[in-house]
Scaffold this active site. Structure first.
Site, PDB file in Angstrom:
ATOM      1  N   LYS A 192      -3.051  -5.846  -9.313  1.00  0.00           N
ATOM      2  CA  LYS A 192      -4.244  -5.684  -8.550  1.00  0.00           C
ATOM      3  C   LYS A 192      -5.138  -4.427  -8.932  1.00  0.00           C
ATOM      4  CE  LYS A 192      -3.588  -9.332  -6.376  1.00  0.00           C
ATOM      5  NZ  LYS A 192      -2.953  -9.667  -5.083  1.00  0.00           N
TER       6      LYS A 192
HETATM    7  C1  LIG Z   1      -2.008 -10.800  -4.315  1.00  0.00           C
HETATM    8  C2  LIG Z   1      -2.638 -11.418  -2.985  1.00  0.00           C
HETATM    9  C3  LIG Z   1      -1.938 -11.312  -1.916  1.00  0.00           C
HETATM   10  C4  LIG Z   1      -0.373 -11.113  -1.743  1.00  0.00           C
HETATM   11  O1  LIG Z   1      -0.370  -9.594  -1.995  1.00  0.00           O
HETATM   12  P1  LIG Z   1       1.101  -9.064  -2.261  1.00  0.00           P
HETATM   13  O2  LIG Z   1       0.791  -7.618  -1.939  1.00  0.00           O
HETATM   14  O3  LIG Z   1       1.899  -9.523  -3.689  1.00  0.00           O
HETATM   15  O4  LIG Z   1       1.956  -9.659  -0.943  1.00  0.00           O
HETATM   16  C5  LIG Z   1      -2.640 -11.993  -0.716  1.00  0.00           C
HETATM   17  N1  LIG Z   1      -3.807 -12.484  -0.620  1.00  0.00           N
HETATM   18  C6  LIG Z   1      -4.517 -12.630  -1.940  1.00  0.00           C
HETATM   19  C7  LIG Z   1      -5.823 -13.099  -2.082  1.00  0.00           C
HETATM   20  C8  LIG Z   1      -3.913 -12.116  -3.080  1.00  0.00           C
HETATM   21  O5  LIG Z   1      -4.575 -12.383  -4.320  1.00  0.00           O
END
Ligand SMILES: *Cc1c(COP(=O)(O)O)cnc(C)c1O
Length: 389
Positions: free
Chosen positions: A188
């Site tokens: 991210k």
């Molecule tokens: C990555 C992601 C999540 C989950 O994030 P985590 O921190 O891995 O639990 C939820 N929603 C979207 C749209 C994502 O891309």
């Protein structure tokens, strides 16, 4: 081989000496779990976003679970979201015994369609929460979503996993609904390896999520962890979860947060370079552009008859040219669990299906070198020319 011909990965975290030294400081401090460093990250994140309350958690998935729990979602309730997301956006409703209703995305972008949402909410009185996702870092039409949700008595939880930082006319994406949740997963726009952050301006919701985040310890028990005169005595107010972010990871987050705007500028520069390079290629449709796009993803779409578009072949050729790519998203309603549970067919959400069949996400990450973005552009243009031939 020269650096020039190395594989360009789809995503890579940008971590420097600052993160390394911050982690070492925590390691040497003797305090590894949640404490002062996580608290500091929460204060700094709240200041950055303008949120009244920021709660660090061990993932966005945990944060979304806490958000729905705090809003009282349970058996008999409906959570409305788009099928164009990652599975955890919807799975957290199932963790609480609630059901999911999917709502298709807009033609113009990858986000939930406010008009379709209005139709769905009119026919679904059990809907309790609307969960929009700012896909790729492009903002949802929040004013329309908030008005529709409010008119039907629904709360709004923003999945802002892709949307940090995304400044809209109304404020930061993630801070526009009742609760917003960011992800610090490794791929991210800022990362702690695994982690996330919840924001809200509602004091009672913040208190509930804080309680449930760590075992349901009562207030004094939290102080037991952070007070120098720690006591052995604690009480339990609820059967809580174990969703806290340890200081070891929060230390990485504090350094990443300081760089967030520099990171954003790097991604924006890459996006502008791609947009210019691909503008005149007839095979390619460019992603929607917003002045404050967070550019977590850069998703192209292939033009042509949906049935004859060879997206998978396009990706194979890009990979063959040394370019990592991905697809966002495989719509949830086409996946075994969701399609079987709700008896859904791929064509039930035609916009999501069409976008899925045409989309390719290209590498866009802070730290990409100009020769790497050049190679992505060359490979995409060469593959597009072949696809036209
Ligand atoms: C990555 C992601 C999540 C989950 O994030 P985590 O921190 O891995 O639990 C939820 N929603 C979207 C749209 C994502 O891309």
């Amino acid at each position: 081989m020269s650096r020039n011909t190395d594989f360009v990965p789809f995503a890579l975290p940008s971590l420097g000496r600052e993160e390394e030294e911050a982690v070492l400081r925590v390691l040497r401090s003797g305090w590894l779990t949640t404490g002062e460093v996580a608290r500091a990250l929460e204060r700094e994140f709240a200041a950055f976003t303008g949120a009244s309350h920021a709660l660090a958690v061990n993932s966005a998935t945990s944060g979304l679970h806490l958000a729905l729990e705090a809003l009282g979602v349970g058996s008999g309730d409906i959570v409305v979201t788009s099928p164009y997301t990652f599975t955890s956006t919807a799975a957290v409703a199932r963790h609480l015994g609630a059901e999911v209703r999917f709502c298709d995305i807009s033609r113009e972008d990858y986000n939930i369609d406010p008009e379709a949402l209005a139709r769905l909410l009119s026919s679904e009185p059990r809907a309790k929460v609307v969960l929009p996702v700012h896909v790729g870092g492009y903002p949802c039409r929040m004013q329309a979503i908030l008005e529709t949700a409010k008119a039907h008595g629904c709360a709004v939880v923003e999945d802002a996993a892709h949307a940090f930082p995304l400044r809209t006319e109304r404020g930061m994406a993630g801070c526009l609904g009742d609760i917003g949740v960011y992800s610090f997963y490794a791929t991210k726009t800022m990362t702690t390896g695994e982690g996330g952050m919840i924001v809200t301006s509602d004091e009672a919701l913040a208190r509930r999520m804080s309680l449930m985040r760590l075992h349901g310890f009562d207030r004094e028990a939290w102080d037991r962890y952070t007070s120098p005169t720690a006591s052995w005595r604690y009480g339990i107010a609820e059967a809580g979860f174990k969703y806290n972010l340890p200081d070891l990871l929060a230390a990485i987050g504090r350094e990443q947060l300081k760089k967030a705007d520099r990171f954003l500028k790097e991604r924006r520069d890459i996006a502008e370079k791609y947009l210019a390079a691909f503008a005149s290629e007839p095979k390619l449709e460019l992603p929607p552009v917003h002045p404050s796009h967070a550019w977590h993803l850069f998703s192209l779409r292939l033009r042509g008859e949906a049935a004859s578009v060879d997206r998978d072949g396009f990706i194979e050729r890009l990979m063959g040219r040394g370019i990592g790519c991905s697809v966002h998203f495989i719509p949830l309603h086409t996946m075994k669990y969701w399609s079987e549970r709700y008896a859904l067919r791929p064509e039930d959400f035609p916009e999501a299906l069409d976008k899925y069949r045409r989309s390719i996400s290209l590498p866009i990450w802070q730290g990409m070198r100009p020769d790497q973005t050049d190679r992505v552009i060359e490979a995409v243009l060469a593959t597009a020319a072949e696809a036209r031939a």
